[in-house]
Design a protein around this motif. Sequence first.
Motif, short mmCIF file in Angstrom:
data_model
loop_
_atom_site.label_atom_id
_atom_site.label_comp_id
_atom_site.label_asym_id
_atom_site.label_seq_id
_atom_site.Cartn_x
_atom_site.Cartn_y
_atom_site.Cartn_z
N ALA A 191 56.70 37.18 103.43
CA ALA A 191 56.53 37.68 104.79
C ALA A 191 56.10 39.14 104.76
O ALA A 191 56.34 39.86 103.77
N LYS A 192 55.46 39.59 105.84
CA LYS A 192 55.01 40.98 105.95
C LYS A 192 55.51 41.56 107.28
O LYS A 192 54.73 41.79 108.21
N PRO A 193 56.84 41.76 107.35
CA PRO A 193 57.42 42.31 108.58
C PRO A 193 56.93 43.75 108.81
O PRO A 193 56.49 44.40 107.86
N PRO A 194 56.97 44.26 110.05
CA PRO A 194 57.61 43.61 111.21
C PRO A 194 56.71 42.60 111.91
O PRO A 194 57.14 41.98 112.87
N ARG A 195 55.47 42.40 111.44
CA ARG A 195 54.60 41.42 112.08
C ARG A 195 55.00 40.01 111.70
O ARG A 195 55.64 39.78 110.68
N CYS A 196 54.61 39.05 112.51
CA CYS A 196 54.82 37.63 112.21
C CYS A 196 53.64 37.16 111.36
O CYS A 196 52.70 36.51 111.85
N VAL A 197 53.68 37.54 110.07
CA VAL A 197 52.56 37.33 109.16
C VAL A 197 53.09 36.92 107.78
O VAL A 197 54.13 37.42 107.34
N ASN A 198 52.37 36.01 107.13
CA ASN A 198 52.67 35.65 105.75
C ASN A 198 51.42 35.81 104.88
O ASN A 198 50.30 35.61 105.35
N ASP A 199 51.61 36.18 103.63
CA ASP A 199 50.59 36.12 102.60
C ASP A 199 51.14 35.26 101.46
O ASP A 199 52.35 34.95 101.43
N ASP A 200 50.27 34.88 100.54
CA ASP A 200 50.78 34.20 99.35
C ASP A 200 49.95 34.57 98.14
O ASP A 200 48.81 35.04 98.24
N VAL A 201 50.56 34.37 96.97
CA VAL A 201 49.93 34.63 95.68
C VAL A 201 50.08 33.37 94.84
O VAL A 201 51.17 32.83 94.70
N TRP A 202 48.94 32.89 94.30
CA TRP A 202 48.96 31.74 93.41
C TRP A 202 48.67 32.21 91.99
O TRP A 202 47.76 33.00 91.76
N THR A 203 49.42 31.68 91.04
CA THR A 203 49.18 31.94 89.63
C THR A 203 49.13 30.60 88.91
O THR A 203 50.07 29.81 89.01
N PHE A 204 48.03 30.33 88.22
CA PHE A 204 47.92 29.03 87.57
C PHE A 204 46.85 29.05 86.49
O PHE A 204 45.94 29.86 86.51
N ASN A 205 47.00 28.13 85.54
CA ASN A 205 45.96 27.86 84.57
C ASN A 205 44.92 26.99 85.24
O ASN A 205 45.26 25.98 85.87
N THR A 206 43.66 27.33 85.13
CA THR A 206 42.62 26.60 85.84
C THR A 206 42.47 25.16 85.35
O THR A 206 41.74 24.37 85.97
N GLN A 207 43.16 24.80 84.26
CA GLN A 207 43.07 23.43 83.74
C GLN A 207 44.40 22.69 83.82
O GLN A 207 44.60 21.69 83.13
N SER A 208 45.30 23.16 84.68
CA SER A 208 46.59 22.49 84.84
C SER A 208 46.54 21.38 85.88
O SER A 208 47.50 20.64 86.05
N SER A 209 45.44 21.27 86.61
CA SER A 209 45.23 20.18 87.56
C SER A 209 43.75 19.79 87.50
O SER A 209 43.09 20.05 86.49
N SER A 210 43.23 19.17 88.56
CA SER A 210 41.81 18.80 88.56
C SER A 210 40.96 20.01 88.19
O SER A 210 41.20 21.11 88.67
N GLN A 211 39.94 19.78 87.37
CA GLN A 211 39.20 20.91 86.81
C GLN A 211 37.79 20.50 86.42
O GLN A 211 37.52 19.32 86.15
N TRP A 212 36.89 21.47 86.41
CA TRP A 212 35.65 21.37 85.66
C TRP A 212 35.80 22.28 84.44
O TRP A 212 36.12 23.47 84.58
N ASP A 213 35.56 21.75 83.26
CA ASP A 213 35.48 22.58 82.06
C ASP A 213 34.15 23.30 82.05
O ASP A 213 33.09 22.67 82.18
N GLY A 214 34.18 24.61 81.87
CA GLY A 214 32.96 25.40 81.78
C GLY A 214 32.51 25.57 80.34
O GLY A 214 33.15 25.10 79.39
#
Length: 317
Positions: free
Chosen positions: A81-104
């Motif tokens: 959350a980002k108070p005092p506003r009614c706002v959310n952000d998010d951060v994703w961290t992942f290996n690009t090959q841990s789910s559906s993927q194109w190998d480059g």
Amino acid sequence: MPNLPKFSDLPLNKEDPFKSAWGLYGKDDQLGFLNRLTDDVVLEAVKEIKTGTRVSLNWPLDAQSSIPFFNRQAFHKHVYAKPPRCVNDDVWTFNTQSSSQWDGFRHFGYQKEKQFYNGITMEDIHGEESSNVNGIGAWSEKGIVGRGVLVDYHAWRTANNIPYSPFETDSIPLSHLKATLASQGTELKFGDILIIRSGYMAAYNTLFNDQLSALAAVNPPHFGGVEQSEEMLEWIWENFAAVAGDQPSFECWPGKGEWLLHEVLLAGWGCPIGELFDLERLSVVCKEKGRWSFFVSSEVCNVPGGVASPPNILAIF
């Protein structure tokens, strides 16, 4: 089929690695087989859209959040959350090959020669003079767009009582893929995007966490996939712009011979390899509609120098 070099003439330069086609599209080419997706090929593929039905082939990014194979990092999502506003952000961290993927083209090189597509080395990627060469971001300008063809091998083999284990080093013969296409009544066109349903995802969805943990602990892991043969390579060379499947490795793993499809496809030809595509809903829709070809739109993430990317892929009928 355009005026391609014959498969029997590979490698194009005799001093280059096994069956490589370096320089076919220029020594600085970054697209490889995606050069086959010309405007004319894409325009012809648009004819596959008749009803507007759309099917996602993307497995959730967190599908292997606790037990990814190949010792890859799991997906993590942090919503804050980002108070005092009614706002959310998010951060994703992942290996690009841990789910559906194109190998480059930076993912897998010729193991003996230690070279990637068009002769790029690890030093070119990691050294002091490193650049974004062979990065997957180069694909993002035009995406991977064209005519997709599902080879529903899982449906065909179960109907014909043919054994296959997605969690053993079982090879899918080329003859079986061709028989599946014949039973579907599916004809190939040059520049198609090949998508194979092996049954991996169907099997995965029946397993409990303790079973998946035991499988993930095996090193190297064992998976079924397409056979490693020159006949398979020739078939791909003569027909497709990219290949993909629902398996973690596309080809049977560990390899059974002196070379791997990954070496020739990625490092030799610049042929994108898609893995862990969720094809269960696609299989149902293809059967309902009585056709196994469709329009494909896949937009990789625009990350200069990236190794792999979620496919962000839709099949459109």
